[in-house]
Design an enzyme around this catalytic site. Structure first.
Site, PDB file in Angstrom:
ATOM      1  N   ASN A   6       0.846  -1.198   0.000  1.00  0.00           N
ATOM      2  CA  ASN A   6       0.000   0.000   0.000  1.00  0.00           C
ATOM      3  C   ASN A   6       0.879   1.246   0.000  1.00  0.00           C
ATOM      4  O   ASN A   6       0.876   2.038   0.940  1.00  0.00           O
ATOM      5  CB  ASN A   6      -0.934   0.009   1.219  1.00  0.00           C
ATOM      6  CG  ASN A   6      -2.137  -0.891   1.022  1.00  0.00           C
ATOM      7  OD1 ASN A   6      -2.520  -1.203  -0.100  1.00  0.00           O
ATOM      8  ND2 ASN A   6      -2.738  -1.329   2.109  1.00  0.00           N
ATOM      9  N   SER A  32      -6.042  -6.193  -3.260  1.00  0.00           N
ATOM     10  CA  SER A  32      -7.174  -6.229  -2.336  1.00  0.00           C
ATOM     11  C   SER A  32      -7.597  -7.675  -2.115  1.00  0.00           C
ATOM     12  O   SER A  32      -7.550  -8.496  -3.025  1.00  0.00           O
ATOM     13  CB  SER A  32      -8.353  -5.419  -2.885  1.00  0.00           C
ATOM     14  OG  SER A  32      -9.426  -5.419  -1.964  1.00  0.00           O
ATOM     15  N   GLY A  34      -7.338  -8.881   1.491  1.00  0.00           N
ATOM     16  CA  GLY A  34      -7.064  -9.110   2.903  1.00  0.00           C
ATOM     17  C   GLY A  34      -6.530 -10.503   3.173  1.00  0.00           C
ATOM     18  O   GLY A  34      -5.977 -11.166   2.291  1.00  0.00           O
ATOM     19  N   LYS A  86      -5.897   1.676  -5.846  1.00  0.00           N
ATOM     20  CA  LYS A  86      -6.062   1.013  -4.545  1.00  0.00           C
ATOM     21  C   LYS A  86      -6.341   2.039  -3.443  1.00  0.00           C
ATOM     22  O   LYS A  86      -7.104   1.765  -2.506  1.00  0.00           O
ATOM     23  CB  LYS A  86      -4.808   0.207  -4.211  1.00  0.00           C
ATOM     24  CG  LYS A  86      -4.851  -0.520  -2.872  1.00  0.00           C
ATOM     25  CD  LYS A  86      -6.037  -1.484  -2.771  1.00  0.00           C
ATOM     26  CE  LYS A  86      -5.890  -2.514  -1.663  1.00  0.00           C
ATOM     27  NZ  LYS A  86      -5.548  -1.987  -0.359  1.00  0.00           N
ATOM     28  N   HIS A  89      -9.930   2.828  -3.737  1.00  0.00           N
ATOM     29  CA  HIS A  89     -10.631   1.628  -3.261  1.00  0.00           C
ATOM     30  C   HIS A  89     -10.712   1.629  -1.735  1.00  0.00           C
ATOM     31  O   HIS A  89     -11.769   1.390  -1.152  1.00  0.00           O
ATOM     32  CB  HIS A  89      -9.879   0.395  -3.765  1.00  0.00           C
ATOM     33  CG  HIS A  89     -10.214  -0.891  -3.079  1.00  0.00           C
ATOM     34  ND1 HIS A  89      -9.763  -1.221  -1.817  1.00  0.00           N
ATOM     35  CD2 HIS A  89     -10.944  -1.958  -3.489  1.00  0.00           C
ATOM     36  CE1 HIS A  89     -10.215  -2.409  -1.475  1.00  0.00           C
ATOM     37  NE2 HIS A  89     -10.929  -2.884  -2.476  1.00  0.00           N
ATOM     38  N   ASN A  90      -9.586   1.919  -1.069  1.00  0.00           N
ATOM     39  CA  ASN A  90      -9.577   1.905   0.392  1.00  0.00           C
ATOM     40  C   ASN A  90     -10.397   3.041   0.976  1.00  0.00           C
ATOM     41  O   ASN A  90     -11.017   2.887   2.032  1.00  0.00           O
ATOM     42  CB  ASN A  90      -8.139   1.960   0.903  1.00  0.00           C
ATOM     43  CG  ASN A  90      -7.452   0.608   0.835  1.00  0.00           C
ATOM     44  OD1 ASN A  90      -7.846  -0.252   0.059  1.00  0.00           O
ATOM     45  ND2 ASN A  90      -6.413   0.433   1.624  1.00  0.00           N
ATOM     46  N   GLU A  93     -13.825   1.877   0.871  1.00  0.00           N
ATOM     47  CA  GLU A  93     -13.962   0.874   1.934  1.00  0.00           C
ATOM     48  C   GLU A  93     -14.258   1.544   3.279  1.00  0.00           C
ATOM     49  O   GLU A  93     -15.104   1.078   4.049  1.00  0.00           O
ATOM     50  CB  GLU A  93     -12.671   0.067   1.995  1.00  0.00           C
ATOM     51  CG  GLU A  93     -12.622  -1.036   3.011  1.00  0.00           C
ATOM     52  CD  GLU A  93     -11.248  -1.692   2.995  1.00  0.00           C
ATOM     53  OE1 GLU A  93     -10.457  -1.424   3.926  1.00  0.00           O
ATOM     54  OE2 GLU A  93     -10.971  -2.447   2.051  1.00  0.00           O
ATOM     55  N   TYR A  94     -13.559   2.661   3.578  1.00  0.00           N
ATOM     56  CA  TYR A  94     -13.820   3.398   4.815  1.00  0.00           C
ATOM     57  C   TYR A  94     -15.293   3.786   4.901  1.00  0.00           C
ATOM     58  O   TYR A  94     -15.939   3.621   5.933  1.00  0.00           O
ATOM     59  CB  TYR A  94     -12.981   4.683   4.858  1.00  0.00           C
ATOM     60  CG  TYR A  94     -11.553   4.553   5.299  1.00  0.00           C
ATOM     61  CD1 TYR A  94     -10.742   3.505   4.877  1.00  0.00           C
ATOM     62  CD2 TYR A  94     -10.978   5.509   6.121  1.00  0.00           C
ATOM     63  CE1 TYR A  94      -9.416   3.407   5.265  1.00  0.00           C
ATOM     64  CE2 TYR A  94      -9.647   5.430   6.517  1.00  0.00           C
ATOM     65  CZ  TYR A  94      -8.872   4.379   6.087  1.00  0.00           C
ATOM     66  OH  TYR A  94      -7.572   4.301   6.466  1.00  0.00           O
TER      67      TYR A  94
END
Length: 215
Positions: A6, A32, A34, A86, A89-90, A93-94
């Site tokens: 990241n 992505s 996890g 990414k 994307h994150n 996600e938040y």
């Protein structure tokens, strides 16, 4: 060289330039999936020269989930594009996690719904808000129905901050992602100086009651 961490996209151009002086190619890849990616495969977002990305496709195909490549892999653009994708994307996600969390808290706050975990589980198939994140929240509640074993401190990896920085830089409004990031900051405060100030102001101008510290 592949950077699958990241990393901040602005570092990618520097790394690519430094490696190019030695004849080494560089591809940045947002990853992505996890901890479950080892079992299910990883979604991959690559940035770099098209020839370099093409040469690495066997590696990426071995890592991604089965199925059409375009559903779990993208050559997003030039060097830096993979990590930029990414980062966004994150940030998303938040926002999604915060929405599920707020819905969970509201369900728990009203005694009319007596089966909150079951309600969330019922949303996991057929509804417009179904997602893997919802499935994971259901799993977490199965393991600890009151979430009593964990604290309400929420850390951040830095990518949410970078996303908000980019929003400011490009004058793009991101109210949901920004609020989700700030909610994480709030989770780390045992006491809120800002809310103490609000309580003090209400007392000063309106004589409104305040609660003594520690009550």
């Amino acid at each position: 060289m592949i950077d699958g961490g990241n990393s901040r996209y602005t570092d990618d151009q520097l790394h690519a330039a430094a490696l190019a002086e030695h004849g080494i190619g560089y591809v940045d890849v947002g990853v992505s999936g996890g901890v479950w990616g080892l079992e299910n495969g990883y979604a991959l977002m690559a940035g770099g020269d098209a020839a370099h990305v093409e040469a690495l496709l066997p590696v990426f195909d071995a890592l991604r989930p089965e199925g059409p490549r375009e559903e779990s892999f993208v050559h997003a653009g030039e060097v830096g594009a993979g990590h930029y994708a990414k980062m966004v994307h994150n940030g998303i996600e938040y926002g999604v996690m915060q929405a599920y969390a707020e819905g969970y808290e509201l369900l728990e706050a009203k005694d009319i719904v007596t089966n909150v975990p079951g309600t969330l589980r019922a949303w996991s198939r057929g509804t417009v808000i179904r997602s893997w994140l919802l499935d994971l929240l259901v799993k977490a509640l199965d393991e600890d129905p009151a979430l009593a074993a964990i604290d309400d401190w929420v850390d951040d990896s830095g990518e949410g901050r970078w996303t908000v920085d980019e929003a400011i830089e490009n004058a793009v409004p991101l109210p949901v992602i920004t609020a989700a990031l700030f909610a994480r900051f709030a989770s780390r405060q045992p006491d809120s100086p800002a809310l103490k100030a609000v309580a003090a102001l209400r007392q000063q101008f309106g004589g409104h009651a305040v609660k003594p510290a520690g009550s």
